[in-house]
Design a protein around this motif. Structure first.
Motif, mmCIF file in Angstrom:
data_model
loop_
_atom_site.group_PDB
_atom_site.id
_atom_site.type_symbol
_atom_site.label_atom_id
_atom_site.label_comp_id
_atom_site.label_asym_id
_atom_site.label_seq_id
_atom_site.Cartn_x
_atom_site.Cartn_y
_atom_site.Cartn_z
ATOM 1 N N LYS A 1 0.828 -1.207 0.000
ATOM 2 C CA LYS A 1 0.000 0.000 0.000
ATOM 3 C C LYS A 1 0.863 1.258 0.000
ATOM 4 C CE LYS A 1 -3.872 -2.323 2.276
ATOM 5 N NZ LYS A 1 -4.675 -2.465 3.526
ATOM 6 N N SER A 2 2.118 1.078 0.425
ATOM 7 C CA SER A 2 3.042 2.224 0.390
ATOM 8 C C SER A 2 3.461 2.555 -1.035
ATOM 9 C CB SER A 2 4.293 1.917 1.218
ATOM 10 O OG SER A 2 5.053 0.866 0.588
ATOM 11 N N ARG A 3 3.290 1.571 -1.961
ATOM 12 C CA ARG A 3 3.666 1.704 -3.369
ATOM 13 C C ARG A 3 5.146 2.051 -3.505
ATOM 14 N NH1 ARG A 3 -0.705 1.186 -6.368
ATOM 15 N NH2 ARG A 3 0.483 1.701 -8.278
ATOM 16 N N ARG A 4 5.943 1.520 -2.566
ATOM 17 C CA ARG A 4 7.385 1.765 -2.600
ATOM 18 C C ARG A 4 8.111 0.423 -2.607
ATOM 19 N NH1 ARG A 4 8.952 5.631 2.209
ATOM 20 N NH2 ARG A 4 11.012 4.951 1.465
ATOM 21 N N ALA A 5 8.913 0.206 -3.650
ATOM 22 C CA ALA A 5 9.623 -1.064 -3.783
ATOM 23 C C ALA A 5 10.606 -1.282 -2.646
ATOM 24 C CB ALA A 5 10.351 -1.110 -5.128
ATOM 25 N N ASP A 6 11.269 -0.188 -2.204
ATOM 26 C CA ASP A 6 12.256 -0.344 -1.139
ATOM 27 C C ASP A 6 11.604 -0.822 0.158
ATOM 28 O OD1 ASP A 6 10.924 2.109 -0.948
ATOM 29 O OD2 ASP A 6 12.581 3.049 0.142
#
Length: 600
Positions: A500-505
């Motif tokens: 849900k953060s839409r962040r790959a890291d």
């Protein structure tokens, strides 16, 4: 049991009948009625048996409170100690009031009686008094205390008394070694229990039937029935006659493993050895065959049991009730219970609990409540198992608030077990009360109890759904102490939440933390990670993960390829999507419906 032998004596007996009673303590009230004259109870002078019962006049009446009641003519008792615990304790109290000091035999006899009647705290008090007046305890004094403490689950105290014996130089006899071995099995220390048996042999002591019974029973409960049978053979080779308890342990062990033919062969063997199967042997087999779906054999065994003069007990009745319950035939189960009551057999807590559980499972809550009420009025009330059935049945139907049930349990003086906590945590999670669910998890750990797989997954899923990623990771980290590692189900739930953060890291960081907690890197794990990244169109990171997977010689499957195709389509890398499709075909992986439904 002595009463069983008395029952086997023919009514109107006209010949002298000698009942040989082996050494040991028999906790039962024995009555010889007027129809059975000419009976002699005979015990060994070197190992006198003790007949014991905790009968009180207030409960049974003055006459019926006796341990041995004899109405028959020409009865004799030789070399047998007959004790009424309450009378023995009263006599001891009177001696101390008069300033008389009982000897070690008197003290030991009283402690033995108290222990056998479940009054262990009083027995410990008598032991302390014995020491205070300078009477030195011997191995006979320690044995009943050690045995009873283990049976009550107080292994620590039992080991403390064992330590006292060692420090004081009190020698161990067969009875003490048997109590220790049996206790070690009960304390979950089977290797130490078997070592104790070896020490007994090294001390040149001869194990008796009770020793072998404890050893074989412990092995069979662990599922090592083959070794139990080897010990049975050793018994017979050493001319130690196995009793019904030994055979029953092996029958039970085979039955629990589903080896019913082997269990039946053991029962046939005991009959050939002139050891009559008791109700609990038949009950074990009847229950086993019912669970295996072989009702015909179960009913044949029941008929055979009745034909040899054995009456059904609560365990046998419960086997029938559970058989009806498994197929939802609770009306028939209820009729059986009523018939049982009409024949004078009183349902116990287990019977009522099974009935209550069955009624909940078929949606008959009122009938379940009736059973709960009847159990409270006619049985000894709720234990934690019955309470768990009650709250689980109600929670599954969305009835009642969690907090009120938890409070009610405390008011009844019940200590929650693993099943209680699992049910309550699930209920709080379904209510969305994650704060209380986490509090219960911590309380559960303080009891040394472990949440089951279902509870862990539900708690993780609810925390993830609420976006509580760090709390989820804290819970998983705490579980490491108990040897639990993240599962593929856990991994998927946590990655779904972190996406849900839409962040790959962020996603990769959470994934690596789970791997650090012991998550196994396999095809399922990589598919979850690749699918999560691809859904967000993060194809560069996905390519690196895919190369890592291939480097570990983990072959992709249709799920892997579909995820990659979807990722390239979402990021408008059509050439790469077709390239993956071609690679999939080259590798011999056939496309499925989902592959064709992917739109680029």
């Amino acid at each position: 049991m002595v009463n069983d032998v008395v029952k086997s004596i023919p009514t109107g007996n006209t010949q002298r009948t000698i009942v040989w009673i082996g050494g040991g303590v028999y906790v039962e009230k024995v009555k010889i009625d007027s129809t059975k004259p000419f009976v002699i109870f005979y015990g060994s002078p070197n190992n006198m048996p003790m007949l014991l019962f905790d009968g009180m006049a207030a409960k049974f009446g003055t006459v019926d409170s006796a341990t041995l009641i004899v109405e028959a003519d020409y009865f004799m008792v030789v070399n047998i100690i007959v004790i009424c615990v309450e009378d023995a304790r009263s006599m001891y109290d009177e001696m101390t009031v008069r300033g008389l000091v009982p000897d070690v035999v008197t003290y030991t006899c009283i402690m033995n009686g108290l222990c056998k009647s479940g009054r262990v705290e009083e027995a410990k008090s008598v032991f302390r008094e014995m020491e205070e007046v300078g009477v030195v305890p011997n191995h006979f004094s320690y044995a009943p205390l050690i045995d009873s403490l283990f049976k009550d689950g107080n292994a620590g105290e039992a080991f403390a008394f064992q330590g006292q014996m060692v420090v004081r130089g009190v020698g161990f006899d067969v009875v003490v070694y048997t109590a220790l071995m049996d206790g070690l099995f009960k304390a979950g220390m089977p290797n130490d229990a078997e070592n104790m048996f070896q020490v007994l042999l090294e001390e040149s002591l001869v194990p008796n039937c009770i020793t072998y019974s404890a050893l074989i029973g412990g092995l069979c409960k662990l599922g090592d029935v083959n070794k139990g049978e080897l010990m049975l053979q050793e018994m017979e080779e050493k001319c130690v006659s196995p009793n019904v308890v030994v055979y029953a342990s092996i029958v039970d062990g085979y039955t629990k493993k589903g080896l019913l033919n082997e269990a039946m062969n053991v029962m046939k063997k005991m009959v050939q050895r002139n050891v009559s199967p008791k109700v609990f042997v038949y009950g074990t087999l009847i229950d086993g065959y019912f669970k295996a779906g072989q009702q015909g054999i179960a009913l044949d065994l029941f008929k055979e049991m009745k034909s040899v003069g054995l009456e059904e007990n609560n365990f046998v009745i419960d086997s029938f009730v559970n058989n009806f319950k498994r197929s939802g035939r609770m009306e028939e189960a209820n009729e059986l219970l009523k018939a049982m009551v009409s024949r004078g057999l009183v349902p116990d807590r287990v019977n009522y609990t099974s009935m209550m559980d069955g009624f909940f499972k078929v949606g008959k809550e009122l009938d379940a409540f009736d059973m709960a009420q009847e159990m409270t009025e006619k049985s000894s009330g709720f234990d934690i198992v019955a309470y768990n059935v009650l709250i689980n049945g109600l929670f599954k139907r969305g009835k009642y608030e969690s907090e009120s049930f938890y409070t009610g349990m405390r008011e009844l003086g019940l200590v929650p077990d693993s099943a209680t906590f699992n049910t309550m945590i699930n209920a709080y999670c379904k209510e969305g009360n994650l704060e209380n669910a986490l509090k219960l998890l911590n309380e559960m750990k303080s009891y040394g109890l472990l949440p089951d797989l279902i509870t862990r997954n539900i708690l993780v899923q609810r925390l993830c759904a609420a976006g509580e990623i760090e709390k989820t990771m804290d819970v998983l980290n705490d579980m490491l102490v108990f040897g639990f590692h993240p599962t593929p189900t856990t991994h998927k739930a946590v990655l779904d939440a972190s996406s849900k953060s839409r962040r790959a890291d962020v996603i990769l960081h959470i994934h690596n933390r789970l791997v650090g907690m012991g998550l196994e890197l396999n095809l399922s794990t990589y598919n979850t990670l690749i699918s999560t990244l691809c859904r967000l169109g993060m194809v560069k990171r996905t390519t690196l993960v895919f190369k890592e997977m291939m480097g570990k010689v983990i072959s992709p499957d249709i799920i892997t390829y579909n995820a990659l195709i979807q990722g390239y389509c979402l990021s408008s890398h059509l050439k790469n999507a077709f390239s993956v499709h071609s690679q999939m075909l080259t590798e011999g992986v056939s496309p499925n419906v989902e592959t064709y439904n992917l739109s680029c």
